[in-house]
Design an enzyme around this catalytic site. Structure first.
Site, PDB file in Angstrom:
ATOM      1  N   HIS A   1       1.588   4.173  -3.295  1.00  0.00           N
ATOM      2  CA  HIS A   1       1.379   5.621  -2.741  1.00  0.00           C
ATOM      3  C   HIS A   1       2.618   6.342  -3.406  1.00  0.00           C
ATOM      4  O   HIS A   1       2.494   7.558  -3.672  1.00  0.00           O
ATOM      5  CB  HIS A   1       1.528   6.065  -1.408  1.00  0.00           C
ATOM      6  CG  HIS A   1       0.148   5.855  -0.804  1.00  0.00           C
ATOM      7  ND1 HIS A   1      -0.947   6.586  -1.320  1.00  0.00           N
ATOM      8  CD2 HIS A   1      -0.400   5.434   0.526  1.00  0.00           C
ATOM      9  CE1 HIS A   1      -1.905   6.482  -0.691  1.00  0.00           C
ATOM     10  NE2 HIS A   1      -1.546   5.889   0.694  1.00  0.00           N
TER      11      HIS A   1
ATOM     12  N   GLU B   1      -6.286   6.960  -1.627  1.00  0.00           N
ATOM     13  CA  GLU B   1      -6.121   6.047  -0.555  1.00  0.00           C
ATOM     14  C   GLU B   1      -6.790   4.607  -1.341  1.00  0.00           C
ATOM     15  O   GLU B   1      -6.560   3.592  -1.061  1.00  0.00           O
ATOM     16  CB  GLU B   1      -6.933   6.253   0.689  1.00  0.00           C
ATOM     17  CG  GLU B   1      -6.247   7.383   1.570  1.00  0.00           C
ATOM     18  CD  GLU B   1      -4.854   6.951   1.665  1.00  0.00           C
ATOM     19  OE1 GLU B   1      -4.410   5.724   1.681  1.00  0.00           O
ATOM     20  OE2 GLU B   1      -3.933   7.859   2.067  1.00  0.00           O
TER      21      GLU B   1
ATOM     22  N   HIS C   1       0.557  -1.196  -0.061  1.00  0.00           N
ATOM     23  CA  HIS C   1       0.063  -0.078   0.010  1.00  0.00           C
ATOM     24  C   HIS C   1       0.845   1.215   0.116  1.00  0.00           C
ATOM     25  O   HIS C   1       0.734   2.103  -0.846  1.00  0.00           O
ATOM     26  CB  HIS C   1      -0.991  -0.073   1.328  1.00  0.00           C
ATOM     27  CG  HIS C   1      -1.771   1.221   1.514  1.00  0.00           C
ATOM     28  ND1 HIS C   1      -3.322   0.938   1.236  1.00  0.00           N
ATOM     29  CD2 HIS C   1      -1.571   2.353   1.796  1.00  0.00           C
ATOM     30  CE1 HIS C   1      -3.528   2.381   1.611  1.00  0.00           C
ATOM     31  NE2 HIS C   1      -2.599   3.209   2.076  1.00  0.00           N
ATOM     32  N   GLU C   2       1.798   1.247   0.898  1.00  0.00           N
ATOM     33  CA  GLU C   2       2.741   2.532   1.129  1.00  0.00           C
ATOM     34  C   GLU C   2       3.570   2.728  -0.174  1.00  0.00           C
ATOM     35  O   GLU C   2       3.860   3.687  -0.715  1.00  0.00           O
ATOM     36  CB  GLU C   2       3.504   2.294   2.310  1.00  0.00           C
ATOM     37  CG  GLU C   2       2.746   2.189   3.719  1.00  0.00           C
ATOM     38  CD  GLU C   2       1.826   3.285   3.855  1.00  0.00           C
ATOM     39  OE1 GLU C   2       1.812   4.350   3.170  1.00  0.00           O
ATOM     40  OE2 GLU C   2       0.757   3.110   4.634  1.00  0.00           O
TER      41      GLU C   2
END
Ligand SMILES: *[C@@H]1O[C@H](CO)[C@@H](O)[C@H](O)[C@H]1NC(C)=O
Ligand SMILES: *[C@@H]1O[C@H](CO)[C@@H](O)[C@H](O)[C@H]1NC(C)=O
Ligand SMILES: *[C@@H]1O[C@H](CO)[C@@H](O)[C@H](O)[C@H]1NC(C)=O
Ligand SMILES: *[C@@H]1O[C@H](CO)[C@@H](O)[C@H](O)[C@H]1NC(C)=O
Ligand SMILES: [Zn+2]
Length: 957
Positions: free
Chosen positions: A367, A386, A363-364
């Protein structure tokens, strides 16, 4: 071209005429004007900065002071030089954010370096409510030329992570010395605590950090490579960091410490991929390094823009932080995570944490592209950042780590969470206006993560995974280093769709309408299916789904991707829709006739619920019982989740719901049990105040679980999948809580063997072992686990131990546990969790917790940091109400009222009101529930259930 695009384009032109601003800002702003905006909203817009002046480039100088400055410990001096430009004529005021203690000298210079005269009456003003610093100049600024704004200021470090900004934390190093470190958490609006800036994501600029601190603080890291050190007076060292890419202020970060270091790295990458942490976690981050390496490789490929090409100065560092207010934060070049997800050892770490760590790192990393390279122009479309990161956290991760079966877990983690949240009248659309800090924080929630990710997965299935990938690349390429909004994303999607002609199977389907409705309207539909088995005609009707049966539906129609299969077709793998349903009702024909079950929303991929006519439900129910494998496990899970929701909304009776769910007695699949456990918990929570009846219901639930418990057993088996391990973890935890005799015995035996015979407990069953050991144990057991908690070097195991300690029944032990939350031993990010564990651990613990709250409310408010954005004290006091019976609620309410100006009063009273509503539901329905459990239980189950009911009753006494 759809209406919405026309509107967007014409507004874009208006914006162009005004000046060279980021277009997106105006488009979005105007778009919202069309709605009925309540008058108060205009006041809230006062929180937004004007776009008349923009920053281009920051030099940030920070002098950090620790305890070597007894006169002002843990503080800093700062100064910034910001290159700015006015974007319109006649600008005489510069407005930026500064949420610092003291602003000192402010100077403005023009391109030639000459000082610009500030207003002689009022050169600067501060508006603290909005965190504004306003600088007034005598003569208007010349548009589109550089000025340099210089500001001196001072501030204090926050204590602990909860208030974000620049804060300090602590740890014990390998020499048993307590150390301090300082780091930053700026997302979403806390860079302004660290330095004056344009602290909204659309104001992208270049940042150069210059940090000085005592020379002993050698562990220093930031977004980019350091370019040099210089020794200053007083044994201090200053480090300069290279310029960042053009980016938003919330992505700036650094960490300063004495002994943090690189604890694992892969130098075959450029930049090297590094894990940074406490020196005494050196060598314990290989697992997470592999996650970061593989996911970097994946995204390099998928997005077509390799990480190394994002910017030459950027690092690819991942910091394991002992304290962190969230799970992780995507600062560009230097992501920070709560240590519990970074220091993973299969022998010490419970599976749910190992599982989550993989999706979190992914997820990070996602980003870096979705969020950092392109950024939502404003937090009202946080869902773009998100939603993509959450979608890739599961879907991309599956490509590299298929063993975790993330796409399957997506359903309970995101889709079902979203369906539950998004069915209340107060839900909001993906895109909706937020202005105040509280509103901004609130938008980092279920809608922006879970619904957005579910919307993206549904959309990918419609346009095909290939086209979806192409749309991602288009979106990134068209908006590199820029703020973006929903219209930029729609354009990229439409472009990719046109290129691939990927909607040719859905003639007449307007993708822009689909997008507009799902992005800008709240809620989701319930699809009701009625089947004519003779003709094969299936009548489909949709309505907006509200969980509350008292609510009237609206006239909103949602475009719904239709997938279905039947007993004869039995194809559960093809996920592209056969139809797009864009009307309130329609009829489609299935190819096979004759009586057979039909199931819609294959693998529960799309964001809607389904109900059927009675006959089809019966056919499904029979198949679930007699040939469960003929229905895909994700659809079995869907049915469980939908059946509970249909029951709660009174569309089907409790009797019929439990009749369908009787198949659970033969079910072992994790994904099916996830919604089942939450559904049963929902019911249990409503009959808590009638203990004898709850005991009877628990006995029924345990009988349903018996087969799963026996099949999964009490120890992990060689070579089993992580999903099976996860199933055991949640099923045993639940079964032990309900007092399943064998579960309690087996867990207790393991705890005892550990304490008495030093036999380690398998990490994957520690949750039920710790909790049961303390629940059934005494002071010796409690002290034993507490000493293990103090010795452990694994934050994840420590958290499990806290959960275990919270199950103490003895009021004195439980009180000492709760007192621990007032000390720094329980880190501030864990205080609320720890408080909740006390409530979860035993039904009657609320009494001790209540007394603790009454005796310590002032200290709780300080130590739990009530004024941090997460509002932990609000949550604690609300959660407490959910465990009480009526006499306790009366007492609690009186106590709340007696407190002077308790900020949590209104929230806690709401929680008391819902506790009463819940109990009323339980009182009204408990006999129906118990009758349903009796008639749905089969003969063998009944006798077993009698047996267990007796043991449970004994326990209650
Ligand atoms: C204005 O500032 C930007 C950012 O620092 C810089 O790239 C540019 O060269 C400056 N322009 C002039 C004319 O100095
Ligand atoms: C400077 O600080 C370092 C680290 O704390 C220490 O080891 C050293 O002795 C100090 N030097 C002087 C001259 O005080
Ligand atoms: C886990 O324990 C086993 C058996 O004691 C050992 O061989 C293995 O090295 C340990 N793994 C880790 C990551 O510590
Ligand atoms: C399922 O249906 C799709 C599309 O019709 C087809 O390509 C696929 O082969 C089918 N799979 C099975 C297992 O029948
Ligand atoms: Zn995120």
């Amino acid at each position: 071209m759809s209406n919405i695009l026309l509107v967007a384009l014409s507004l874009g032109l208006v914006a162009l005429a005004v000046g060279d601003h980021p277009l997106s800002w105006y488009r979005e702003f105007q778009e919202i004007e069309f709605e009925d905006v309540p008058a108060t909203r205009n006041d809230e817009r006062a929180y937004r900065l004007p776009t008349t002046v923009v920053p281009l480039d920051y030099d940030i100088y920070l002098d950090l002071f620790f305890d070597e400055r007894p006169d002002r410990p843990f503080s800093y001096d700062g100064s910034v030089d910001i290159v700015i430009q006015a974007k319109v004529e006649s600008v005489k005021q510069i407005v930026l954010h500064a949420n610092v203690e003291k602003v000192g000298e402010v100077k403005l210079k023009n391109l030639a370096g000459a000082e610009v005269i500030l207003d002689s009456e009022k050169s600067t003003e501060r508006e603290t409510l909005y965190h504004f610093l306003k600088i007034n100049v005598q003569e208007p600024l010349t548009p589109n030329v550089n000025y340099t704004l210089h500001i001196d200021y001072t501030n204090k470090m926050n204590e602990g992570p909860m208030k974000r900004g620049i804060w300090r934390g602590w740890y014990i190093d390998e020499n048993n010395v307590e150390r301090v470190y300082a780091t930053t958490h700026f997302q979403p609006y806390n860079a302004r605590q660290a330095f004056p800036c344009w602290d909204e994501p659309l104001f992208k600029a270049v940042f150069k950090m210059h940090i000085s601190r005592p020379s002993g603080y050698t562990g220093i890291f930031s977004n980019t490579v350091p370019t040099g050190n210089s020794l200053l007076l007083n044994n201090r060292t200053s480090t300069d960091f290279a310029a960042t890419p053009v980016m938003s202020s919330y992505l700036v970060t650094f960490l300063v410490s004495e002994t943090f270091k690189v604890i694992a790295q892969d130098t075959s990458f450029k930049p090297p991929i590094r894990i940074i942490g406490r020196s005494n976690t050196y060598g314990l981050a290989d697992h997470v390094l592999e996650l970061a390496v593989k996911m970097t490789e994946f995204f390099d490929n998928y997005f077509g823009i390799p990480y190394a090409k994002l910017h030459p100065n950027l690092l690819n560092d991942h910091v394991s932080s002992p304290d962190w207010a969230s799970a992780g934060t995507e600062n560009w070049g230097m992501v920070s995570y709560r240590e519990l997800y970074m220091i993973i050892n299969k022998n010490e770490t419970i599976m749910s944490v190992e599982h989550y760590a993989a999706t979190l790192v992914s997820h990070e990393l996602a980003h870096k592209w979705f969020g950092n390279l392109i950024t939502c122009y404003w937090w009202s479309n946080t869902w773009i950042n998100e939603g993509y990161a959450s979608y890739f956290g599961y879907i991309a991760t599956n490509a590299m780590f298929p063993q975790y079966e993330f796409p399957d877990h997506f359903n309970s983690r995101y889709l079902q969470t979203s369906l539950a949240f998004d069915s209340s009248p107060s839900t909001v659309p993906l895109n909706h206006e937020v202005n105040t800090p509280l509103q901004v924080t609130g938008h980092f929630g279920t809608i922006s993560y879970s619904k957005a990710a579910s919307f993206l997965r549904m959309t990918a299935n419609i346009m095909s995974l290939e086209t979806f990938k192409e749309s991602c690349q288009y979106f990134l390429m068209a908006n590199l280093y820029k703020p973006t909004d929903q219209f930029d994303l729609l354009k990229a999607m439409n472009d990719a769709i046109v290129d691939d002609n990927s909607l040719e199977n859905y003639p007449g389907f307007n993708f822009s309408d689909y997008y507009r409705i799902w992005v800008n309207e709240p809620g989701y539909p319930l699809l009701t299916v009625k089947i004519n088995y003779d003709t094969g005609d299936m009548t489909l009707e949709q309505e907006r789904f509200f969980l509350n049966p008292a609510l009237e539906t609206t006239d909103q129609v949602y475009p719904i991707p239709i997938t279905y299969t039947t007993r004869r077709i039995s194809n559960f793998t093809y996920l592209r829709p056969s139809h797009m349903m864009t009307t309130r009702s329609t009829v489609i024909s299935k190819p096979t006739v004759g009586e057979e079950w039909v199931i819609f929303n294959i693998q529960q991929q799309a964001h809607y619920r389904v109900s059927y006519d009675q006959r089809n439900w019966e056919l499904i129910s029979d198949a679930l019982l007699n040939r469960p494998d003929s229905i895909h496990y994700l659809n079995r899970a869907q049915i469980v989740d939908d059946v509970f929701a249909l029951m709660r909304s009174e569309r089907i009776t409790i009797q019929f719901a439990l009749h369908i769910l009787r198949f659970l007695a033969k079910e072992t699949n994790n994904h099916v049990w996830e919604p089942a456990i939450s559904g049963f918990n929902w019911m249990r929570a409503r009959i808590r105040h009638i203990p004898e009846k709850q005991a009877e219901f628990d006995a029924y639930v345990l009988a349903q679980m018996e087969h799963a418990i026996t099949t999964l057993g009490f120890e992990p088996k060689e070579g089993e999948s992580p999903t099976v391990t996860t199933a055991r973890q949640s099923i045993l935890h639940f079964a032990c809580l309900l007092g399943h005799e064998k579960c309690v015995q087996e867990s207790w035996d393991r705890f005892y063997d550990w304490r008495v015979n030093q036999k380690p407990v398998n990490s994957r069953v520690r949750r039920n072992v710790y909790v049961t050991g303390i629940r059934e144990g005494d002071v010796e057991d409690f002290n034993f686990l507490l000493s293990k908690f103090r010795e452990s070097n694994y934050a994840n195991d420590q958290l499990e131990m806290l959960r275990g300690l919270g199950a103490a029944k003895d009021p004195e032990l439980l009180t000492s546990y709760l007192k621990l939350t007032l000390t720094k031993e329980v880190r501030s990010h864990d205080k609320l969790n720890t408080f909740n564990y006390a409530l979860l651990g035993n039904q009657d613990n609320y009494k001790t917790v209540m007394q603790f709250v009454k005796d310590n409310i002032e200290e709780i408010r300080i130590k739990y940091i009530e004024d941090s954005p997460a509002r932990p004290v609000h949550s604690a006091l609300s959660n407490l109400a959910g465990y009480m019976d009526e006499p306790a609620l009366v007492d609690y309410e009186a106590w709340l009222e007696s407190q002077q100006n308790l900020p949590q009063l209104a929230t806690a009273k709401n929680a008391i009101a819902s506790a009463r509503t819940n109990m009323a539901w339980g009182t009204a329905n408990v006999d129906k529930i118990l009758e349903a459990t009796r008639s749905s239980a089969t003969k063998t189950v009944t006798s077993l259930f009698m047996l267990i009911a007796m043991t449970v009753l004994l326990r209650v006494i």
